[in-house]
Design a protein around this motif. Structure first.
Motif, PDB file in Angstrom:
ATOM      1  N   ASN A 291      41.149  34.077  48.341  1.00 31.67           N
ATOM      2  CA  ASN A 291      41.837  34.744  47.237  1.00 31.67           C
ATOM      3  C   ASN A 291      42.628  33.755  46.373  1.00 31.67           C
ATOM      4  O   ASN A 291      43.863  33.828  46.285  1.00 31.67           O
ATOM      5  CB  ASN A 291      42.775  35.830  47.780  1.00 31.67           C
ATOM      6  N   LEU A 295      44.912  37.941  43.926  1.00 32.89           N
ATOM      7  CA  LEU A 295      44.694  39.282  43.409  1.00 32.89           C
ATOM      8  C   LEU A 295      44.942  40.305  44.507  1.00 32.89           C
ATOM      9  O   LEU A 295      44.746  40.026  45.694  1.00 32.89           O
ATOM     10  CB  LEU A 295      43.267  39.392  42.863  1.00 32.89           C
ATOM     11  N   ILE A 296      45.351  41.498  44.131  1.00 30.23           N
ATOM     12  CA  ILE A 296      45.760  42.505  45.109  1.00 30.23           C
ATOM     13  C   ILE A 296      44.546  43.111  45.806  1.00 30.23           C
ATOM     14  O   ILE A 296      43.569  43.499  45.149  1.00 30.23           O
ATOM     15  CB  ILE A 296      46.601  43.597  44.426  1.00 30.23           C
ATOM     16  N   ILE A 318      51.550  41.257  35.630  1.00 35.43           N
ATOM     17  CA  ILE A 318      51.578  41.958  36.911  1.00 35.43           C
ATOM     18  C   ILE A 318      52.374  41.114  37.899  1.00 35.43           C
ATOM     19  O   ILE A 318      51.986  39.976  38.195  1.00 35.43           O
ATOM     20  CB  ILE A 318      50.162  42.210  37.463  1.00 35.43           C
ATOM     21  N   ARG A 323      48.002  38.259  33.391  1.00 35.95           N
ATOM     22  CA  ARG A 323      46.597  38.332  33.802  1.00 35.95           C
ATOM     23  C   ARG A 323      45.751  38.952  32.701  1.00 35.95           C
ATOM     24  O   ARG A 323      46.185  39.872  31.993  1.00 35.95           O
ATOM     25  CB  ARG A 323      46.447  39.143  35.087  1.00 35.95           C
ATOM     26  N   GLY A 340      39.916  40.741  39.603  1.00 39.94           N
ATOM     27  CA  GLY A 340      40.329  41.660  40.654  1.00 39.94           C
ATOM     28  C   GLY A 340      39.473  42.889  40.793  1.00 39.94           C
ATOM     29  O   GLY A 340      39.782  43.788  41.585  1.00 39.94           O
ATOM     30  N   ASN A 382      39.961  48.327  40.724  1.00 44.68           N
ATOM     31  CA  ASN A 382      40.770  47.126  40.553  1.00 44.68           C
ATOM     32  C   ASN A 382      42.208  47.461  40.946  1.00 44.68           C
ATOM     33  O   ASN A 382      42.931  48.125  40.204  1.00 44.68           O
ATOM     34  CB  ASN A 382      40.711  46.637  39.098  1.00 44.68           C
ATOM     35  N   THR A 384      44.641  45.414  41.278  1.00 45.35           N
ATOM     36  CA  THR A 384      45.615  44.578  40.583  1.00 45.35           C
ATOM     37  C   THR A 384      46.051  45.199  39.263  1.00 45.35           C
ATOM     38  O   THR A 384      47.184  45.012  38.819  1.00 45.35           O
ATOM     39  CB  THR A 384      45.027  43.168  40.338  1.00 45.35           C
ATOM     40  N   ARG A 386      47.602  47.602  37.685  1.00 47.86           N
ATOM     41  CA  ARG A 386      48.505  48.704  37.979  1.00 47.86           C
ATOM     42  C   ARG A 386      49.424  48.995  36.789  1.00 47.86           C
ATOM     43  O   ARG A 386      49.688  48.131  35.963  1.00 47.86           O
ATOM     44  CB  ARG A 386      49.367  48.379  39.203  1.00 47.86           C
ATOM     45  N   GLY A 393      46.367  51.209  40.973  1.00 45.17           N
ATOM     46  CA  GLY A 393      45.314  50.463  40.319  1.00 45.17           C
ATOM     47  C   GLY A 393      44.315  51.349  39.601  1.00 45.17           C
ATOM     48  O   GLY A 393      44.459  52.570  39.527  1.00 45.17           O
TER      49      GLY A 393
END
Length: 450
Positions: A291, A295-296, A318, A323, A340, A382, A384, A386, A393
């Motif tokens: 990663n 990324l979440i 974020i 991003r 992501g 995704n 990330t 959010r 997401g």
């Protein structure tokens, strides 16, 4: 990006046996994928909507996948044989009788077809290109269906005749436009697109079909010209023939069983294309574990980066990090782009290559209710991307025929090998592989045209 020169085993060991829960989930996913083809097909002509949006055009690649999906659906008791036969025969009749020519509103030209077609009229949609790769998927589906619906009654014999005629009509030499390789397409009034199919990607199937043609075959030199642009890479300790988006390592394998057969390039590296796709799958997981962009959600059971739709275009901050997010783009590993966005369908389509990492990832998706829907899992998500409106997401609201097809078909290749067996019985596939320099394994005993 850590890279190493040491090799990886030719095959992974300790592949888990399918548990009852695995079987149930695979049943669920195949039913969901087939439901897309039932819902999004025009019964009057067999055209399959590219995207589940009212008014959206048909995708000829999705039609090709549907044609091969019907034999699987019959064997899995998702549809009766007679009902499936009616749809496939209607589809092939439409394509054989649809207008061919240079006119801007034709359906095809020189045996190839426009990428997108109007769902009702079957004519070219908008200003899209006559697509060689999407035509290849369509023709492969027709040939595979003919290898299943081949009983001696009149309807099944007509189906076989139509599939053969459609394949023989495709003028692969015209599609070269006096070059060594095949062009990506053609447009009425503008001529051939400037880009060609070179280097490893989903067009491996295209060259096999073109080489196997009994009417307008590609010269063997075209395959060598295609291979000349291959890029051998080493990522996360894994040496493999690199192509970023995961789908490029999958789509030709939907149709052709590359286990144990190899061409000159793969012989020189001691593996086959199936093993190469396994390695590409392992790289995907290792990238997600590493990663690099933090990324979440990425991890051991959350990976799968491919060409797909996404939450963008947008730029957001974020957790203090600025991003950039994309809409539809050819996301890939290890060189990006990557924002992501994860595509569960691409993970599922990797099942035959690396079940030891795919099955646990499917299990993780199965434990995520937000991903469940009528068609199996949501196409992409995704975590990330959010916001207050989407605290967990973004999840795609759309589904695509070319994503659903590989889910159903690659699950079946893993479970029973039916699509591979059907295509192995097609003599044109055997001939194309041999002319490309493949040998070994099942190919030595496979049928081929003289």
């Amino acid at each position: 990006m850590p890279t190493h020169q040491h090799d990886v085993p030719a095959r992974m060991i300790d592949v888990p046996a399918l548990m009852q829960s695995d079987e149930a989930e695979l049943d669920f996913l195949q039913r969901g994928s087939f439901a897309y083809f039932i819902d999004q097909t025009n019964p009057a002509n067999g055209l399959v909507r590219d995207k589940n949006v009212p008014g959206w055009p048909a995708s000829i690649a999705a039609v090709g996948m549907a044609l091969l999906a019907y034999p699987v659906a019959v064997e899995r008791a998702l549809i009766g044989r007679e009902a499936a036969l009616r749809v496939v025969l209607t589809t092939l009749r439409f394509f054989w009788n649809s207008p061919q020519g240079p006119q801007a509103d034709a359906t095809g030209h020189h045996g190839f077809y426009y990428h997108f077609l109007d769902m009702e009229s079957g004519r070219r949609a908008g200003t899209c290109e006559l697509s060689t790769i999407d035509s290849a998927f369509l023709l492969a589906g027709a040939l595979g269906a003919a290898c299943y619906f081949n009983r001696p009654d009149a309807d099944e014999q007509e189906l076989c005749t139509l599939a053969d005629a459609l394949y023989r009509r495709a003028d692969w030499q015209w599609a070269q436009n006096r070059g060594d390789t095949v062009t990506m397409g053609w447009k009425s009034g503008r001529g051939f697109l400037k880009h060609r199919w070179t280097g490893y990607n989903e067009a491996l199937l295209l060259y096999i079909l073109g080489l196997g043609s009994p009417t307008f075959p590609l010269p063997s030199a075209s395959y060598q010209a295609w291979c000349a642009f291959y890029h051998w890479d080493h990522c996360y300790g894994v040496p493999y023939l690199q192509s970023g988006s995961l789908f490029t390592h999958q789509l030709s394998h939907v149709w052709i069983d590359f286990r144990g057969i190899d061409d000159q390039f793969m012989r020189a590296h001691g593996i086959d294309y199936f093993e190469n796709s396994r390695r590409a799958t392992l790289v995907q997981q290792r990238y997600a574990i590493d990663n690099p962009q933090r990324l979440i959600g990425y991890g051991q059971t959350c990976w799968g980066i491919t060409a797909s739709d996404g939450p963008g275009p947008a730029t957001r901050v974020i957790d203090g990090v600025k991003r950039r997010f994309f809409d539809y783009v050819a996301r890939g590993v290890p060189h990006g782009p990557d924002d992501g966005t994860i595509a569960p369908w691409a993970v599922i389509a990797a099942l035959p290559f690396a079940p030891e990492i795919v099955l646990p990832t499917i299990a993780q998706f199965a434990r995520t209710p937000a991903l469940h829907c009528r068609y199996g899992y949501k196409t992409t998500f995704n975590a990330t991307f959010r916001s207050k409106a989407m605290p967990h997401g973004w999840v795609s609201p759309w589904h695509f025929g070319i994503d659903q097809g590989p889910v159903l078909l690659m699950i079946e290749n893993y479970r029973s090998g039916l699509p591979w067996r059907l295509m192995r019985a097609c003599p044109y596939i055997g001939s194309g592989l041999r002319r490309a320099g493949f040998r070994g394994g099942w190919l030595d005993a496979a049928p081929g045209m003289p």
